[in-house]
Design an enzyme around this catalytic site. Structure first.
Site, PDB file in Angstrom:
ATOM      1  N   GLU A  18       2.904  -2.919  -8.160  1.00 48.73           N
ATOM      2  CA  GLU A  18       3.209  -1.545  -8.557  1.00 48.73           C
ATOM      3  C   GLU A  18       4.483  -1.462  -9.392  1.00 48.73           C
ATOM      4  OE1 GLU A  18       2.290  -2.444  -5.525  1.00 48.73           O
ATOM      5  OE2 GLU A  18       0.493  -1.262  -5.064  1.00 48.73           O
ATOM      6  N   HIS A  73      -1.366   4.123   4.423  1.00 47.14           N
ATOM      7  CA  HIS A  73      -2.305   4.680   3.458  1.00 47.14           C
ATOM      8  C   HIS A  73      -2.334   6.207   3.459  1.00 47.14           C
ATOM      9  CE1 HIS A  73      -3.542   0.542   3.617  1.00 47.14           C
ATOM     10  NE2 HIS A  73      -4.454   0.716   2.685  1.00 47.14           N
TER      11      HIS A  73
END
Length: 325
Positions: free
Chosen positions: A60, A129
């Site tokens: 990321e 998540h």
């Protein structure tokens, strides 16, 4: 009109913008041939090619920096962070680079980047998540934060976000992806960023919320109506900038309010809204503005998720507390 789920509406928005503007790029982990973990980018690579829609390494921090570099060179990246719990790897790119680009360059450069990401509870995901981290970015000047609650808004808001010249964090609640359908125009349309939507008119109390909590709050309002209590429900849609004009007008009408959020209580969206209501409309209040939110604990494992998250009963209890104050 097409009858779409929210995930289909999001895909349609990206398809429209990829076709309209050759500077729009879509990239992230598994977004190419695989179509993303939720298939939000399904068939886009096939339609627009690997130069426009492409996979990145599982890094990321790497593709966050790539987005900033592309943005200052005239492209409009739409970056998928696979789950928003992984956003910390991109913090440097978003907060210290993209958000400050217009300011530090004296307006010579911008960062027209959309950071898309799924988030939210109610779907029993693994750890990290489901985390609701939107509050972190309310303290980041230069970044807009958008969270749609339905397919129609998702498409119009995402098109607006892609066309915006500043970075936009566009959060998509996983529970809403395929939970219901809605009629959505087939062509392009936009919904302005920074404008809330009154999704239910009411006279006794204002419920201010966003994301999946809009559906929860609407169900609560329906139950309250059976008890003879009229709740107005505001869907914020954009958290930064907040549409305080709409919020204050509603509070001045109902004189009571609660704020419902899925994120932990402290230092979040609800806290900021309550502070601004107190600063600008305290003389209109007949009761303190309450937060309906989970406790300040780590998002729980799946077994405890339903107990931790706000529910219809919790919203109704909050409304009754301010009505009975």
């Amino acid at each position: 009109m097409a009858n779409l789920t929210m995930i289909q509406a999001i895909t349609d928005a990206m398809r429209i913008e990829l076709a309209r503007d050759p500077q729009v790029l879509v990239f992230g982990e598994d977004v190419g041939n695989n179509g993303g973990v939720f298939r939000a980018t399904e068939n886009l690579q096939k339609e627009f090619g690997e130069d426009r829609v492409f996979d990145t390494p599982l890094a990321e921090s790497g593709f966050g920096g790539l987005a900033v570099g592309l943005g200052v060179n005239g492209f409009r990246p739409v970056v998928e962070i696979q789950f928003f719990g992984f956003v910390f790897e991109t913090i440097d790119a978003i907060v210290t680079q993209a958000a400050r680009m217009r300011y530090r360059s004296g307006g010579n450069f911008t960062s027209p980047i959309v950071f898309r990401s799924p988030f939210g509870g109610g779907v029993k995901t693994p750890e990290l998540h489901s985390d609701s981290l939107e509050g972190i970015f309310l303290q980041t000047p230069g970044v807009k934060v958008v969270i749609p609650s339905n397919p129609y808004d998702a498409k119009g808001l995402l098109i607006s976000a892609i066309r915006d010249n500043d970075p936009v964090i566009f959060l998509e609640h996983m529970k809403l992806y395929r939970s219901f359908r809605q009629e959505v125009p087939e062509g392009e349309y936009t919904i302005p960023l920074g404008k809330a939507n009154i999704v239910r008119e009411g006279t006794d109390v204002t419920i201010i919320t966003y994301g999946a909590m809009v559906q929860t709050s609407m169900k609560a309002a329906e139950e309250l109506e059976k008890q003879g209590k009229s709740a107005e429900v505001i869907d914020l849609r954009t958290l930064s900038p907040l549409d305080m004009e709409t919020i204050l007008a509603s509070v001045q009408k109902t004189n009571r309010a609660i704020v419902v959020q899925e994120a932990q209580r402290t230092a979040g969206v609800a806290a900021e809204i309550i502070a601004q209501i107190n600063e600008k409309a305290i003389l209109h209040l007949e009761a303190p503005v309450l937060r309906i939110a989970p406790p300040d604990s780590v998002f729980p494992f799946a077994q405890a998720e339903d107990v931790w998250l706000p529910d219809v009963k919790g919203v109704i209890d909050g409304v009754n507390r301010v009505l009975e104050f």
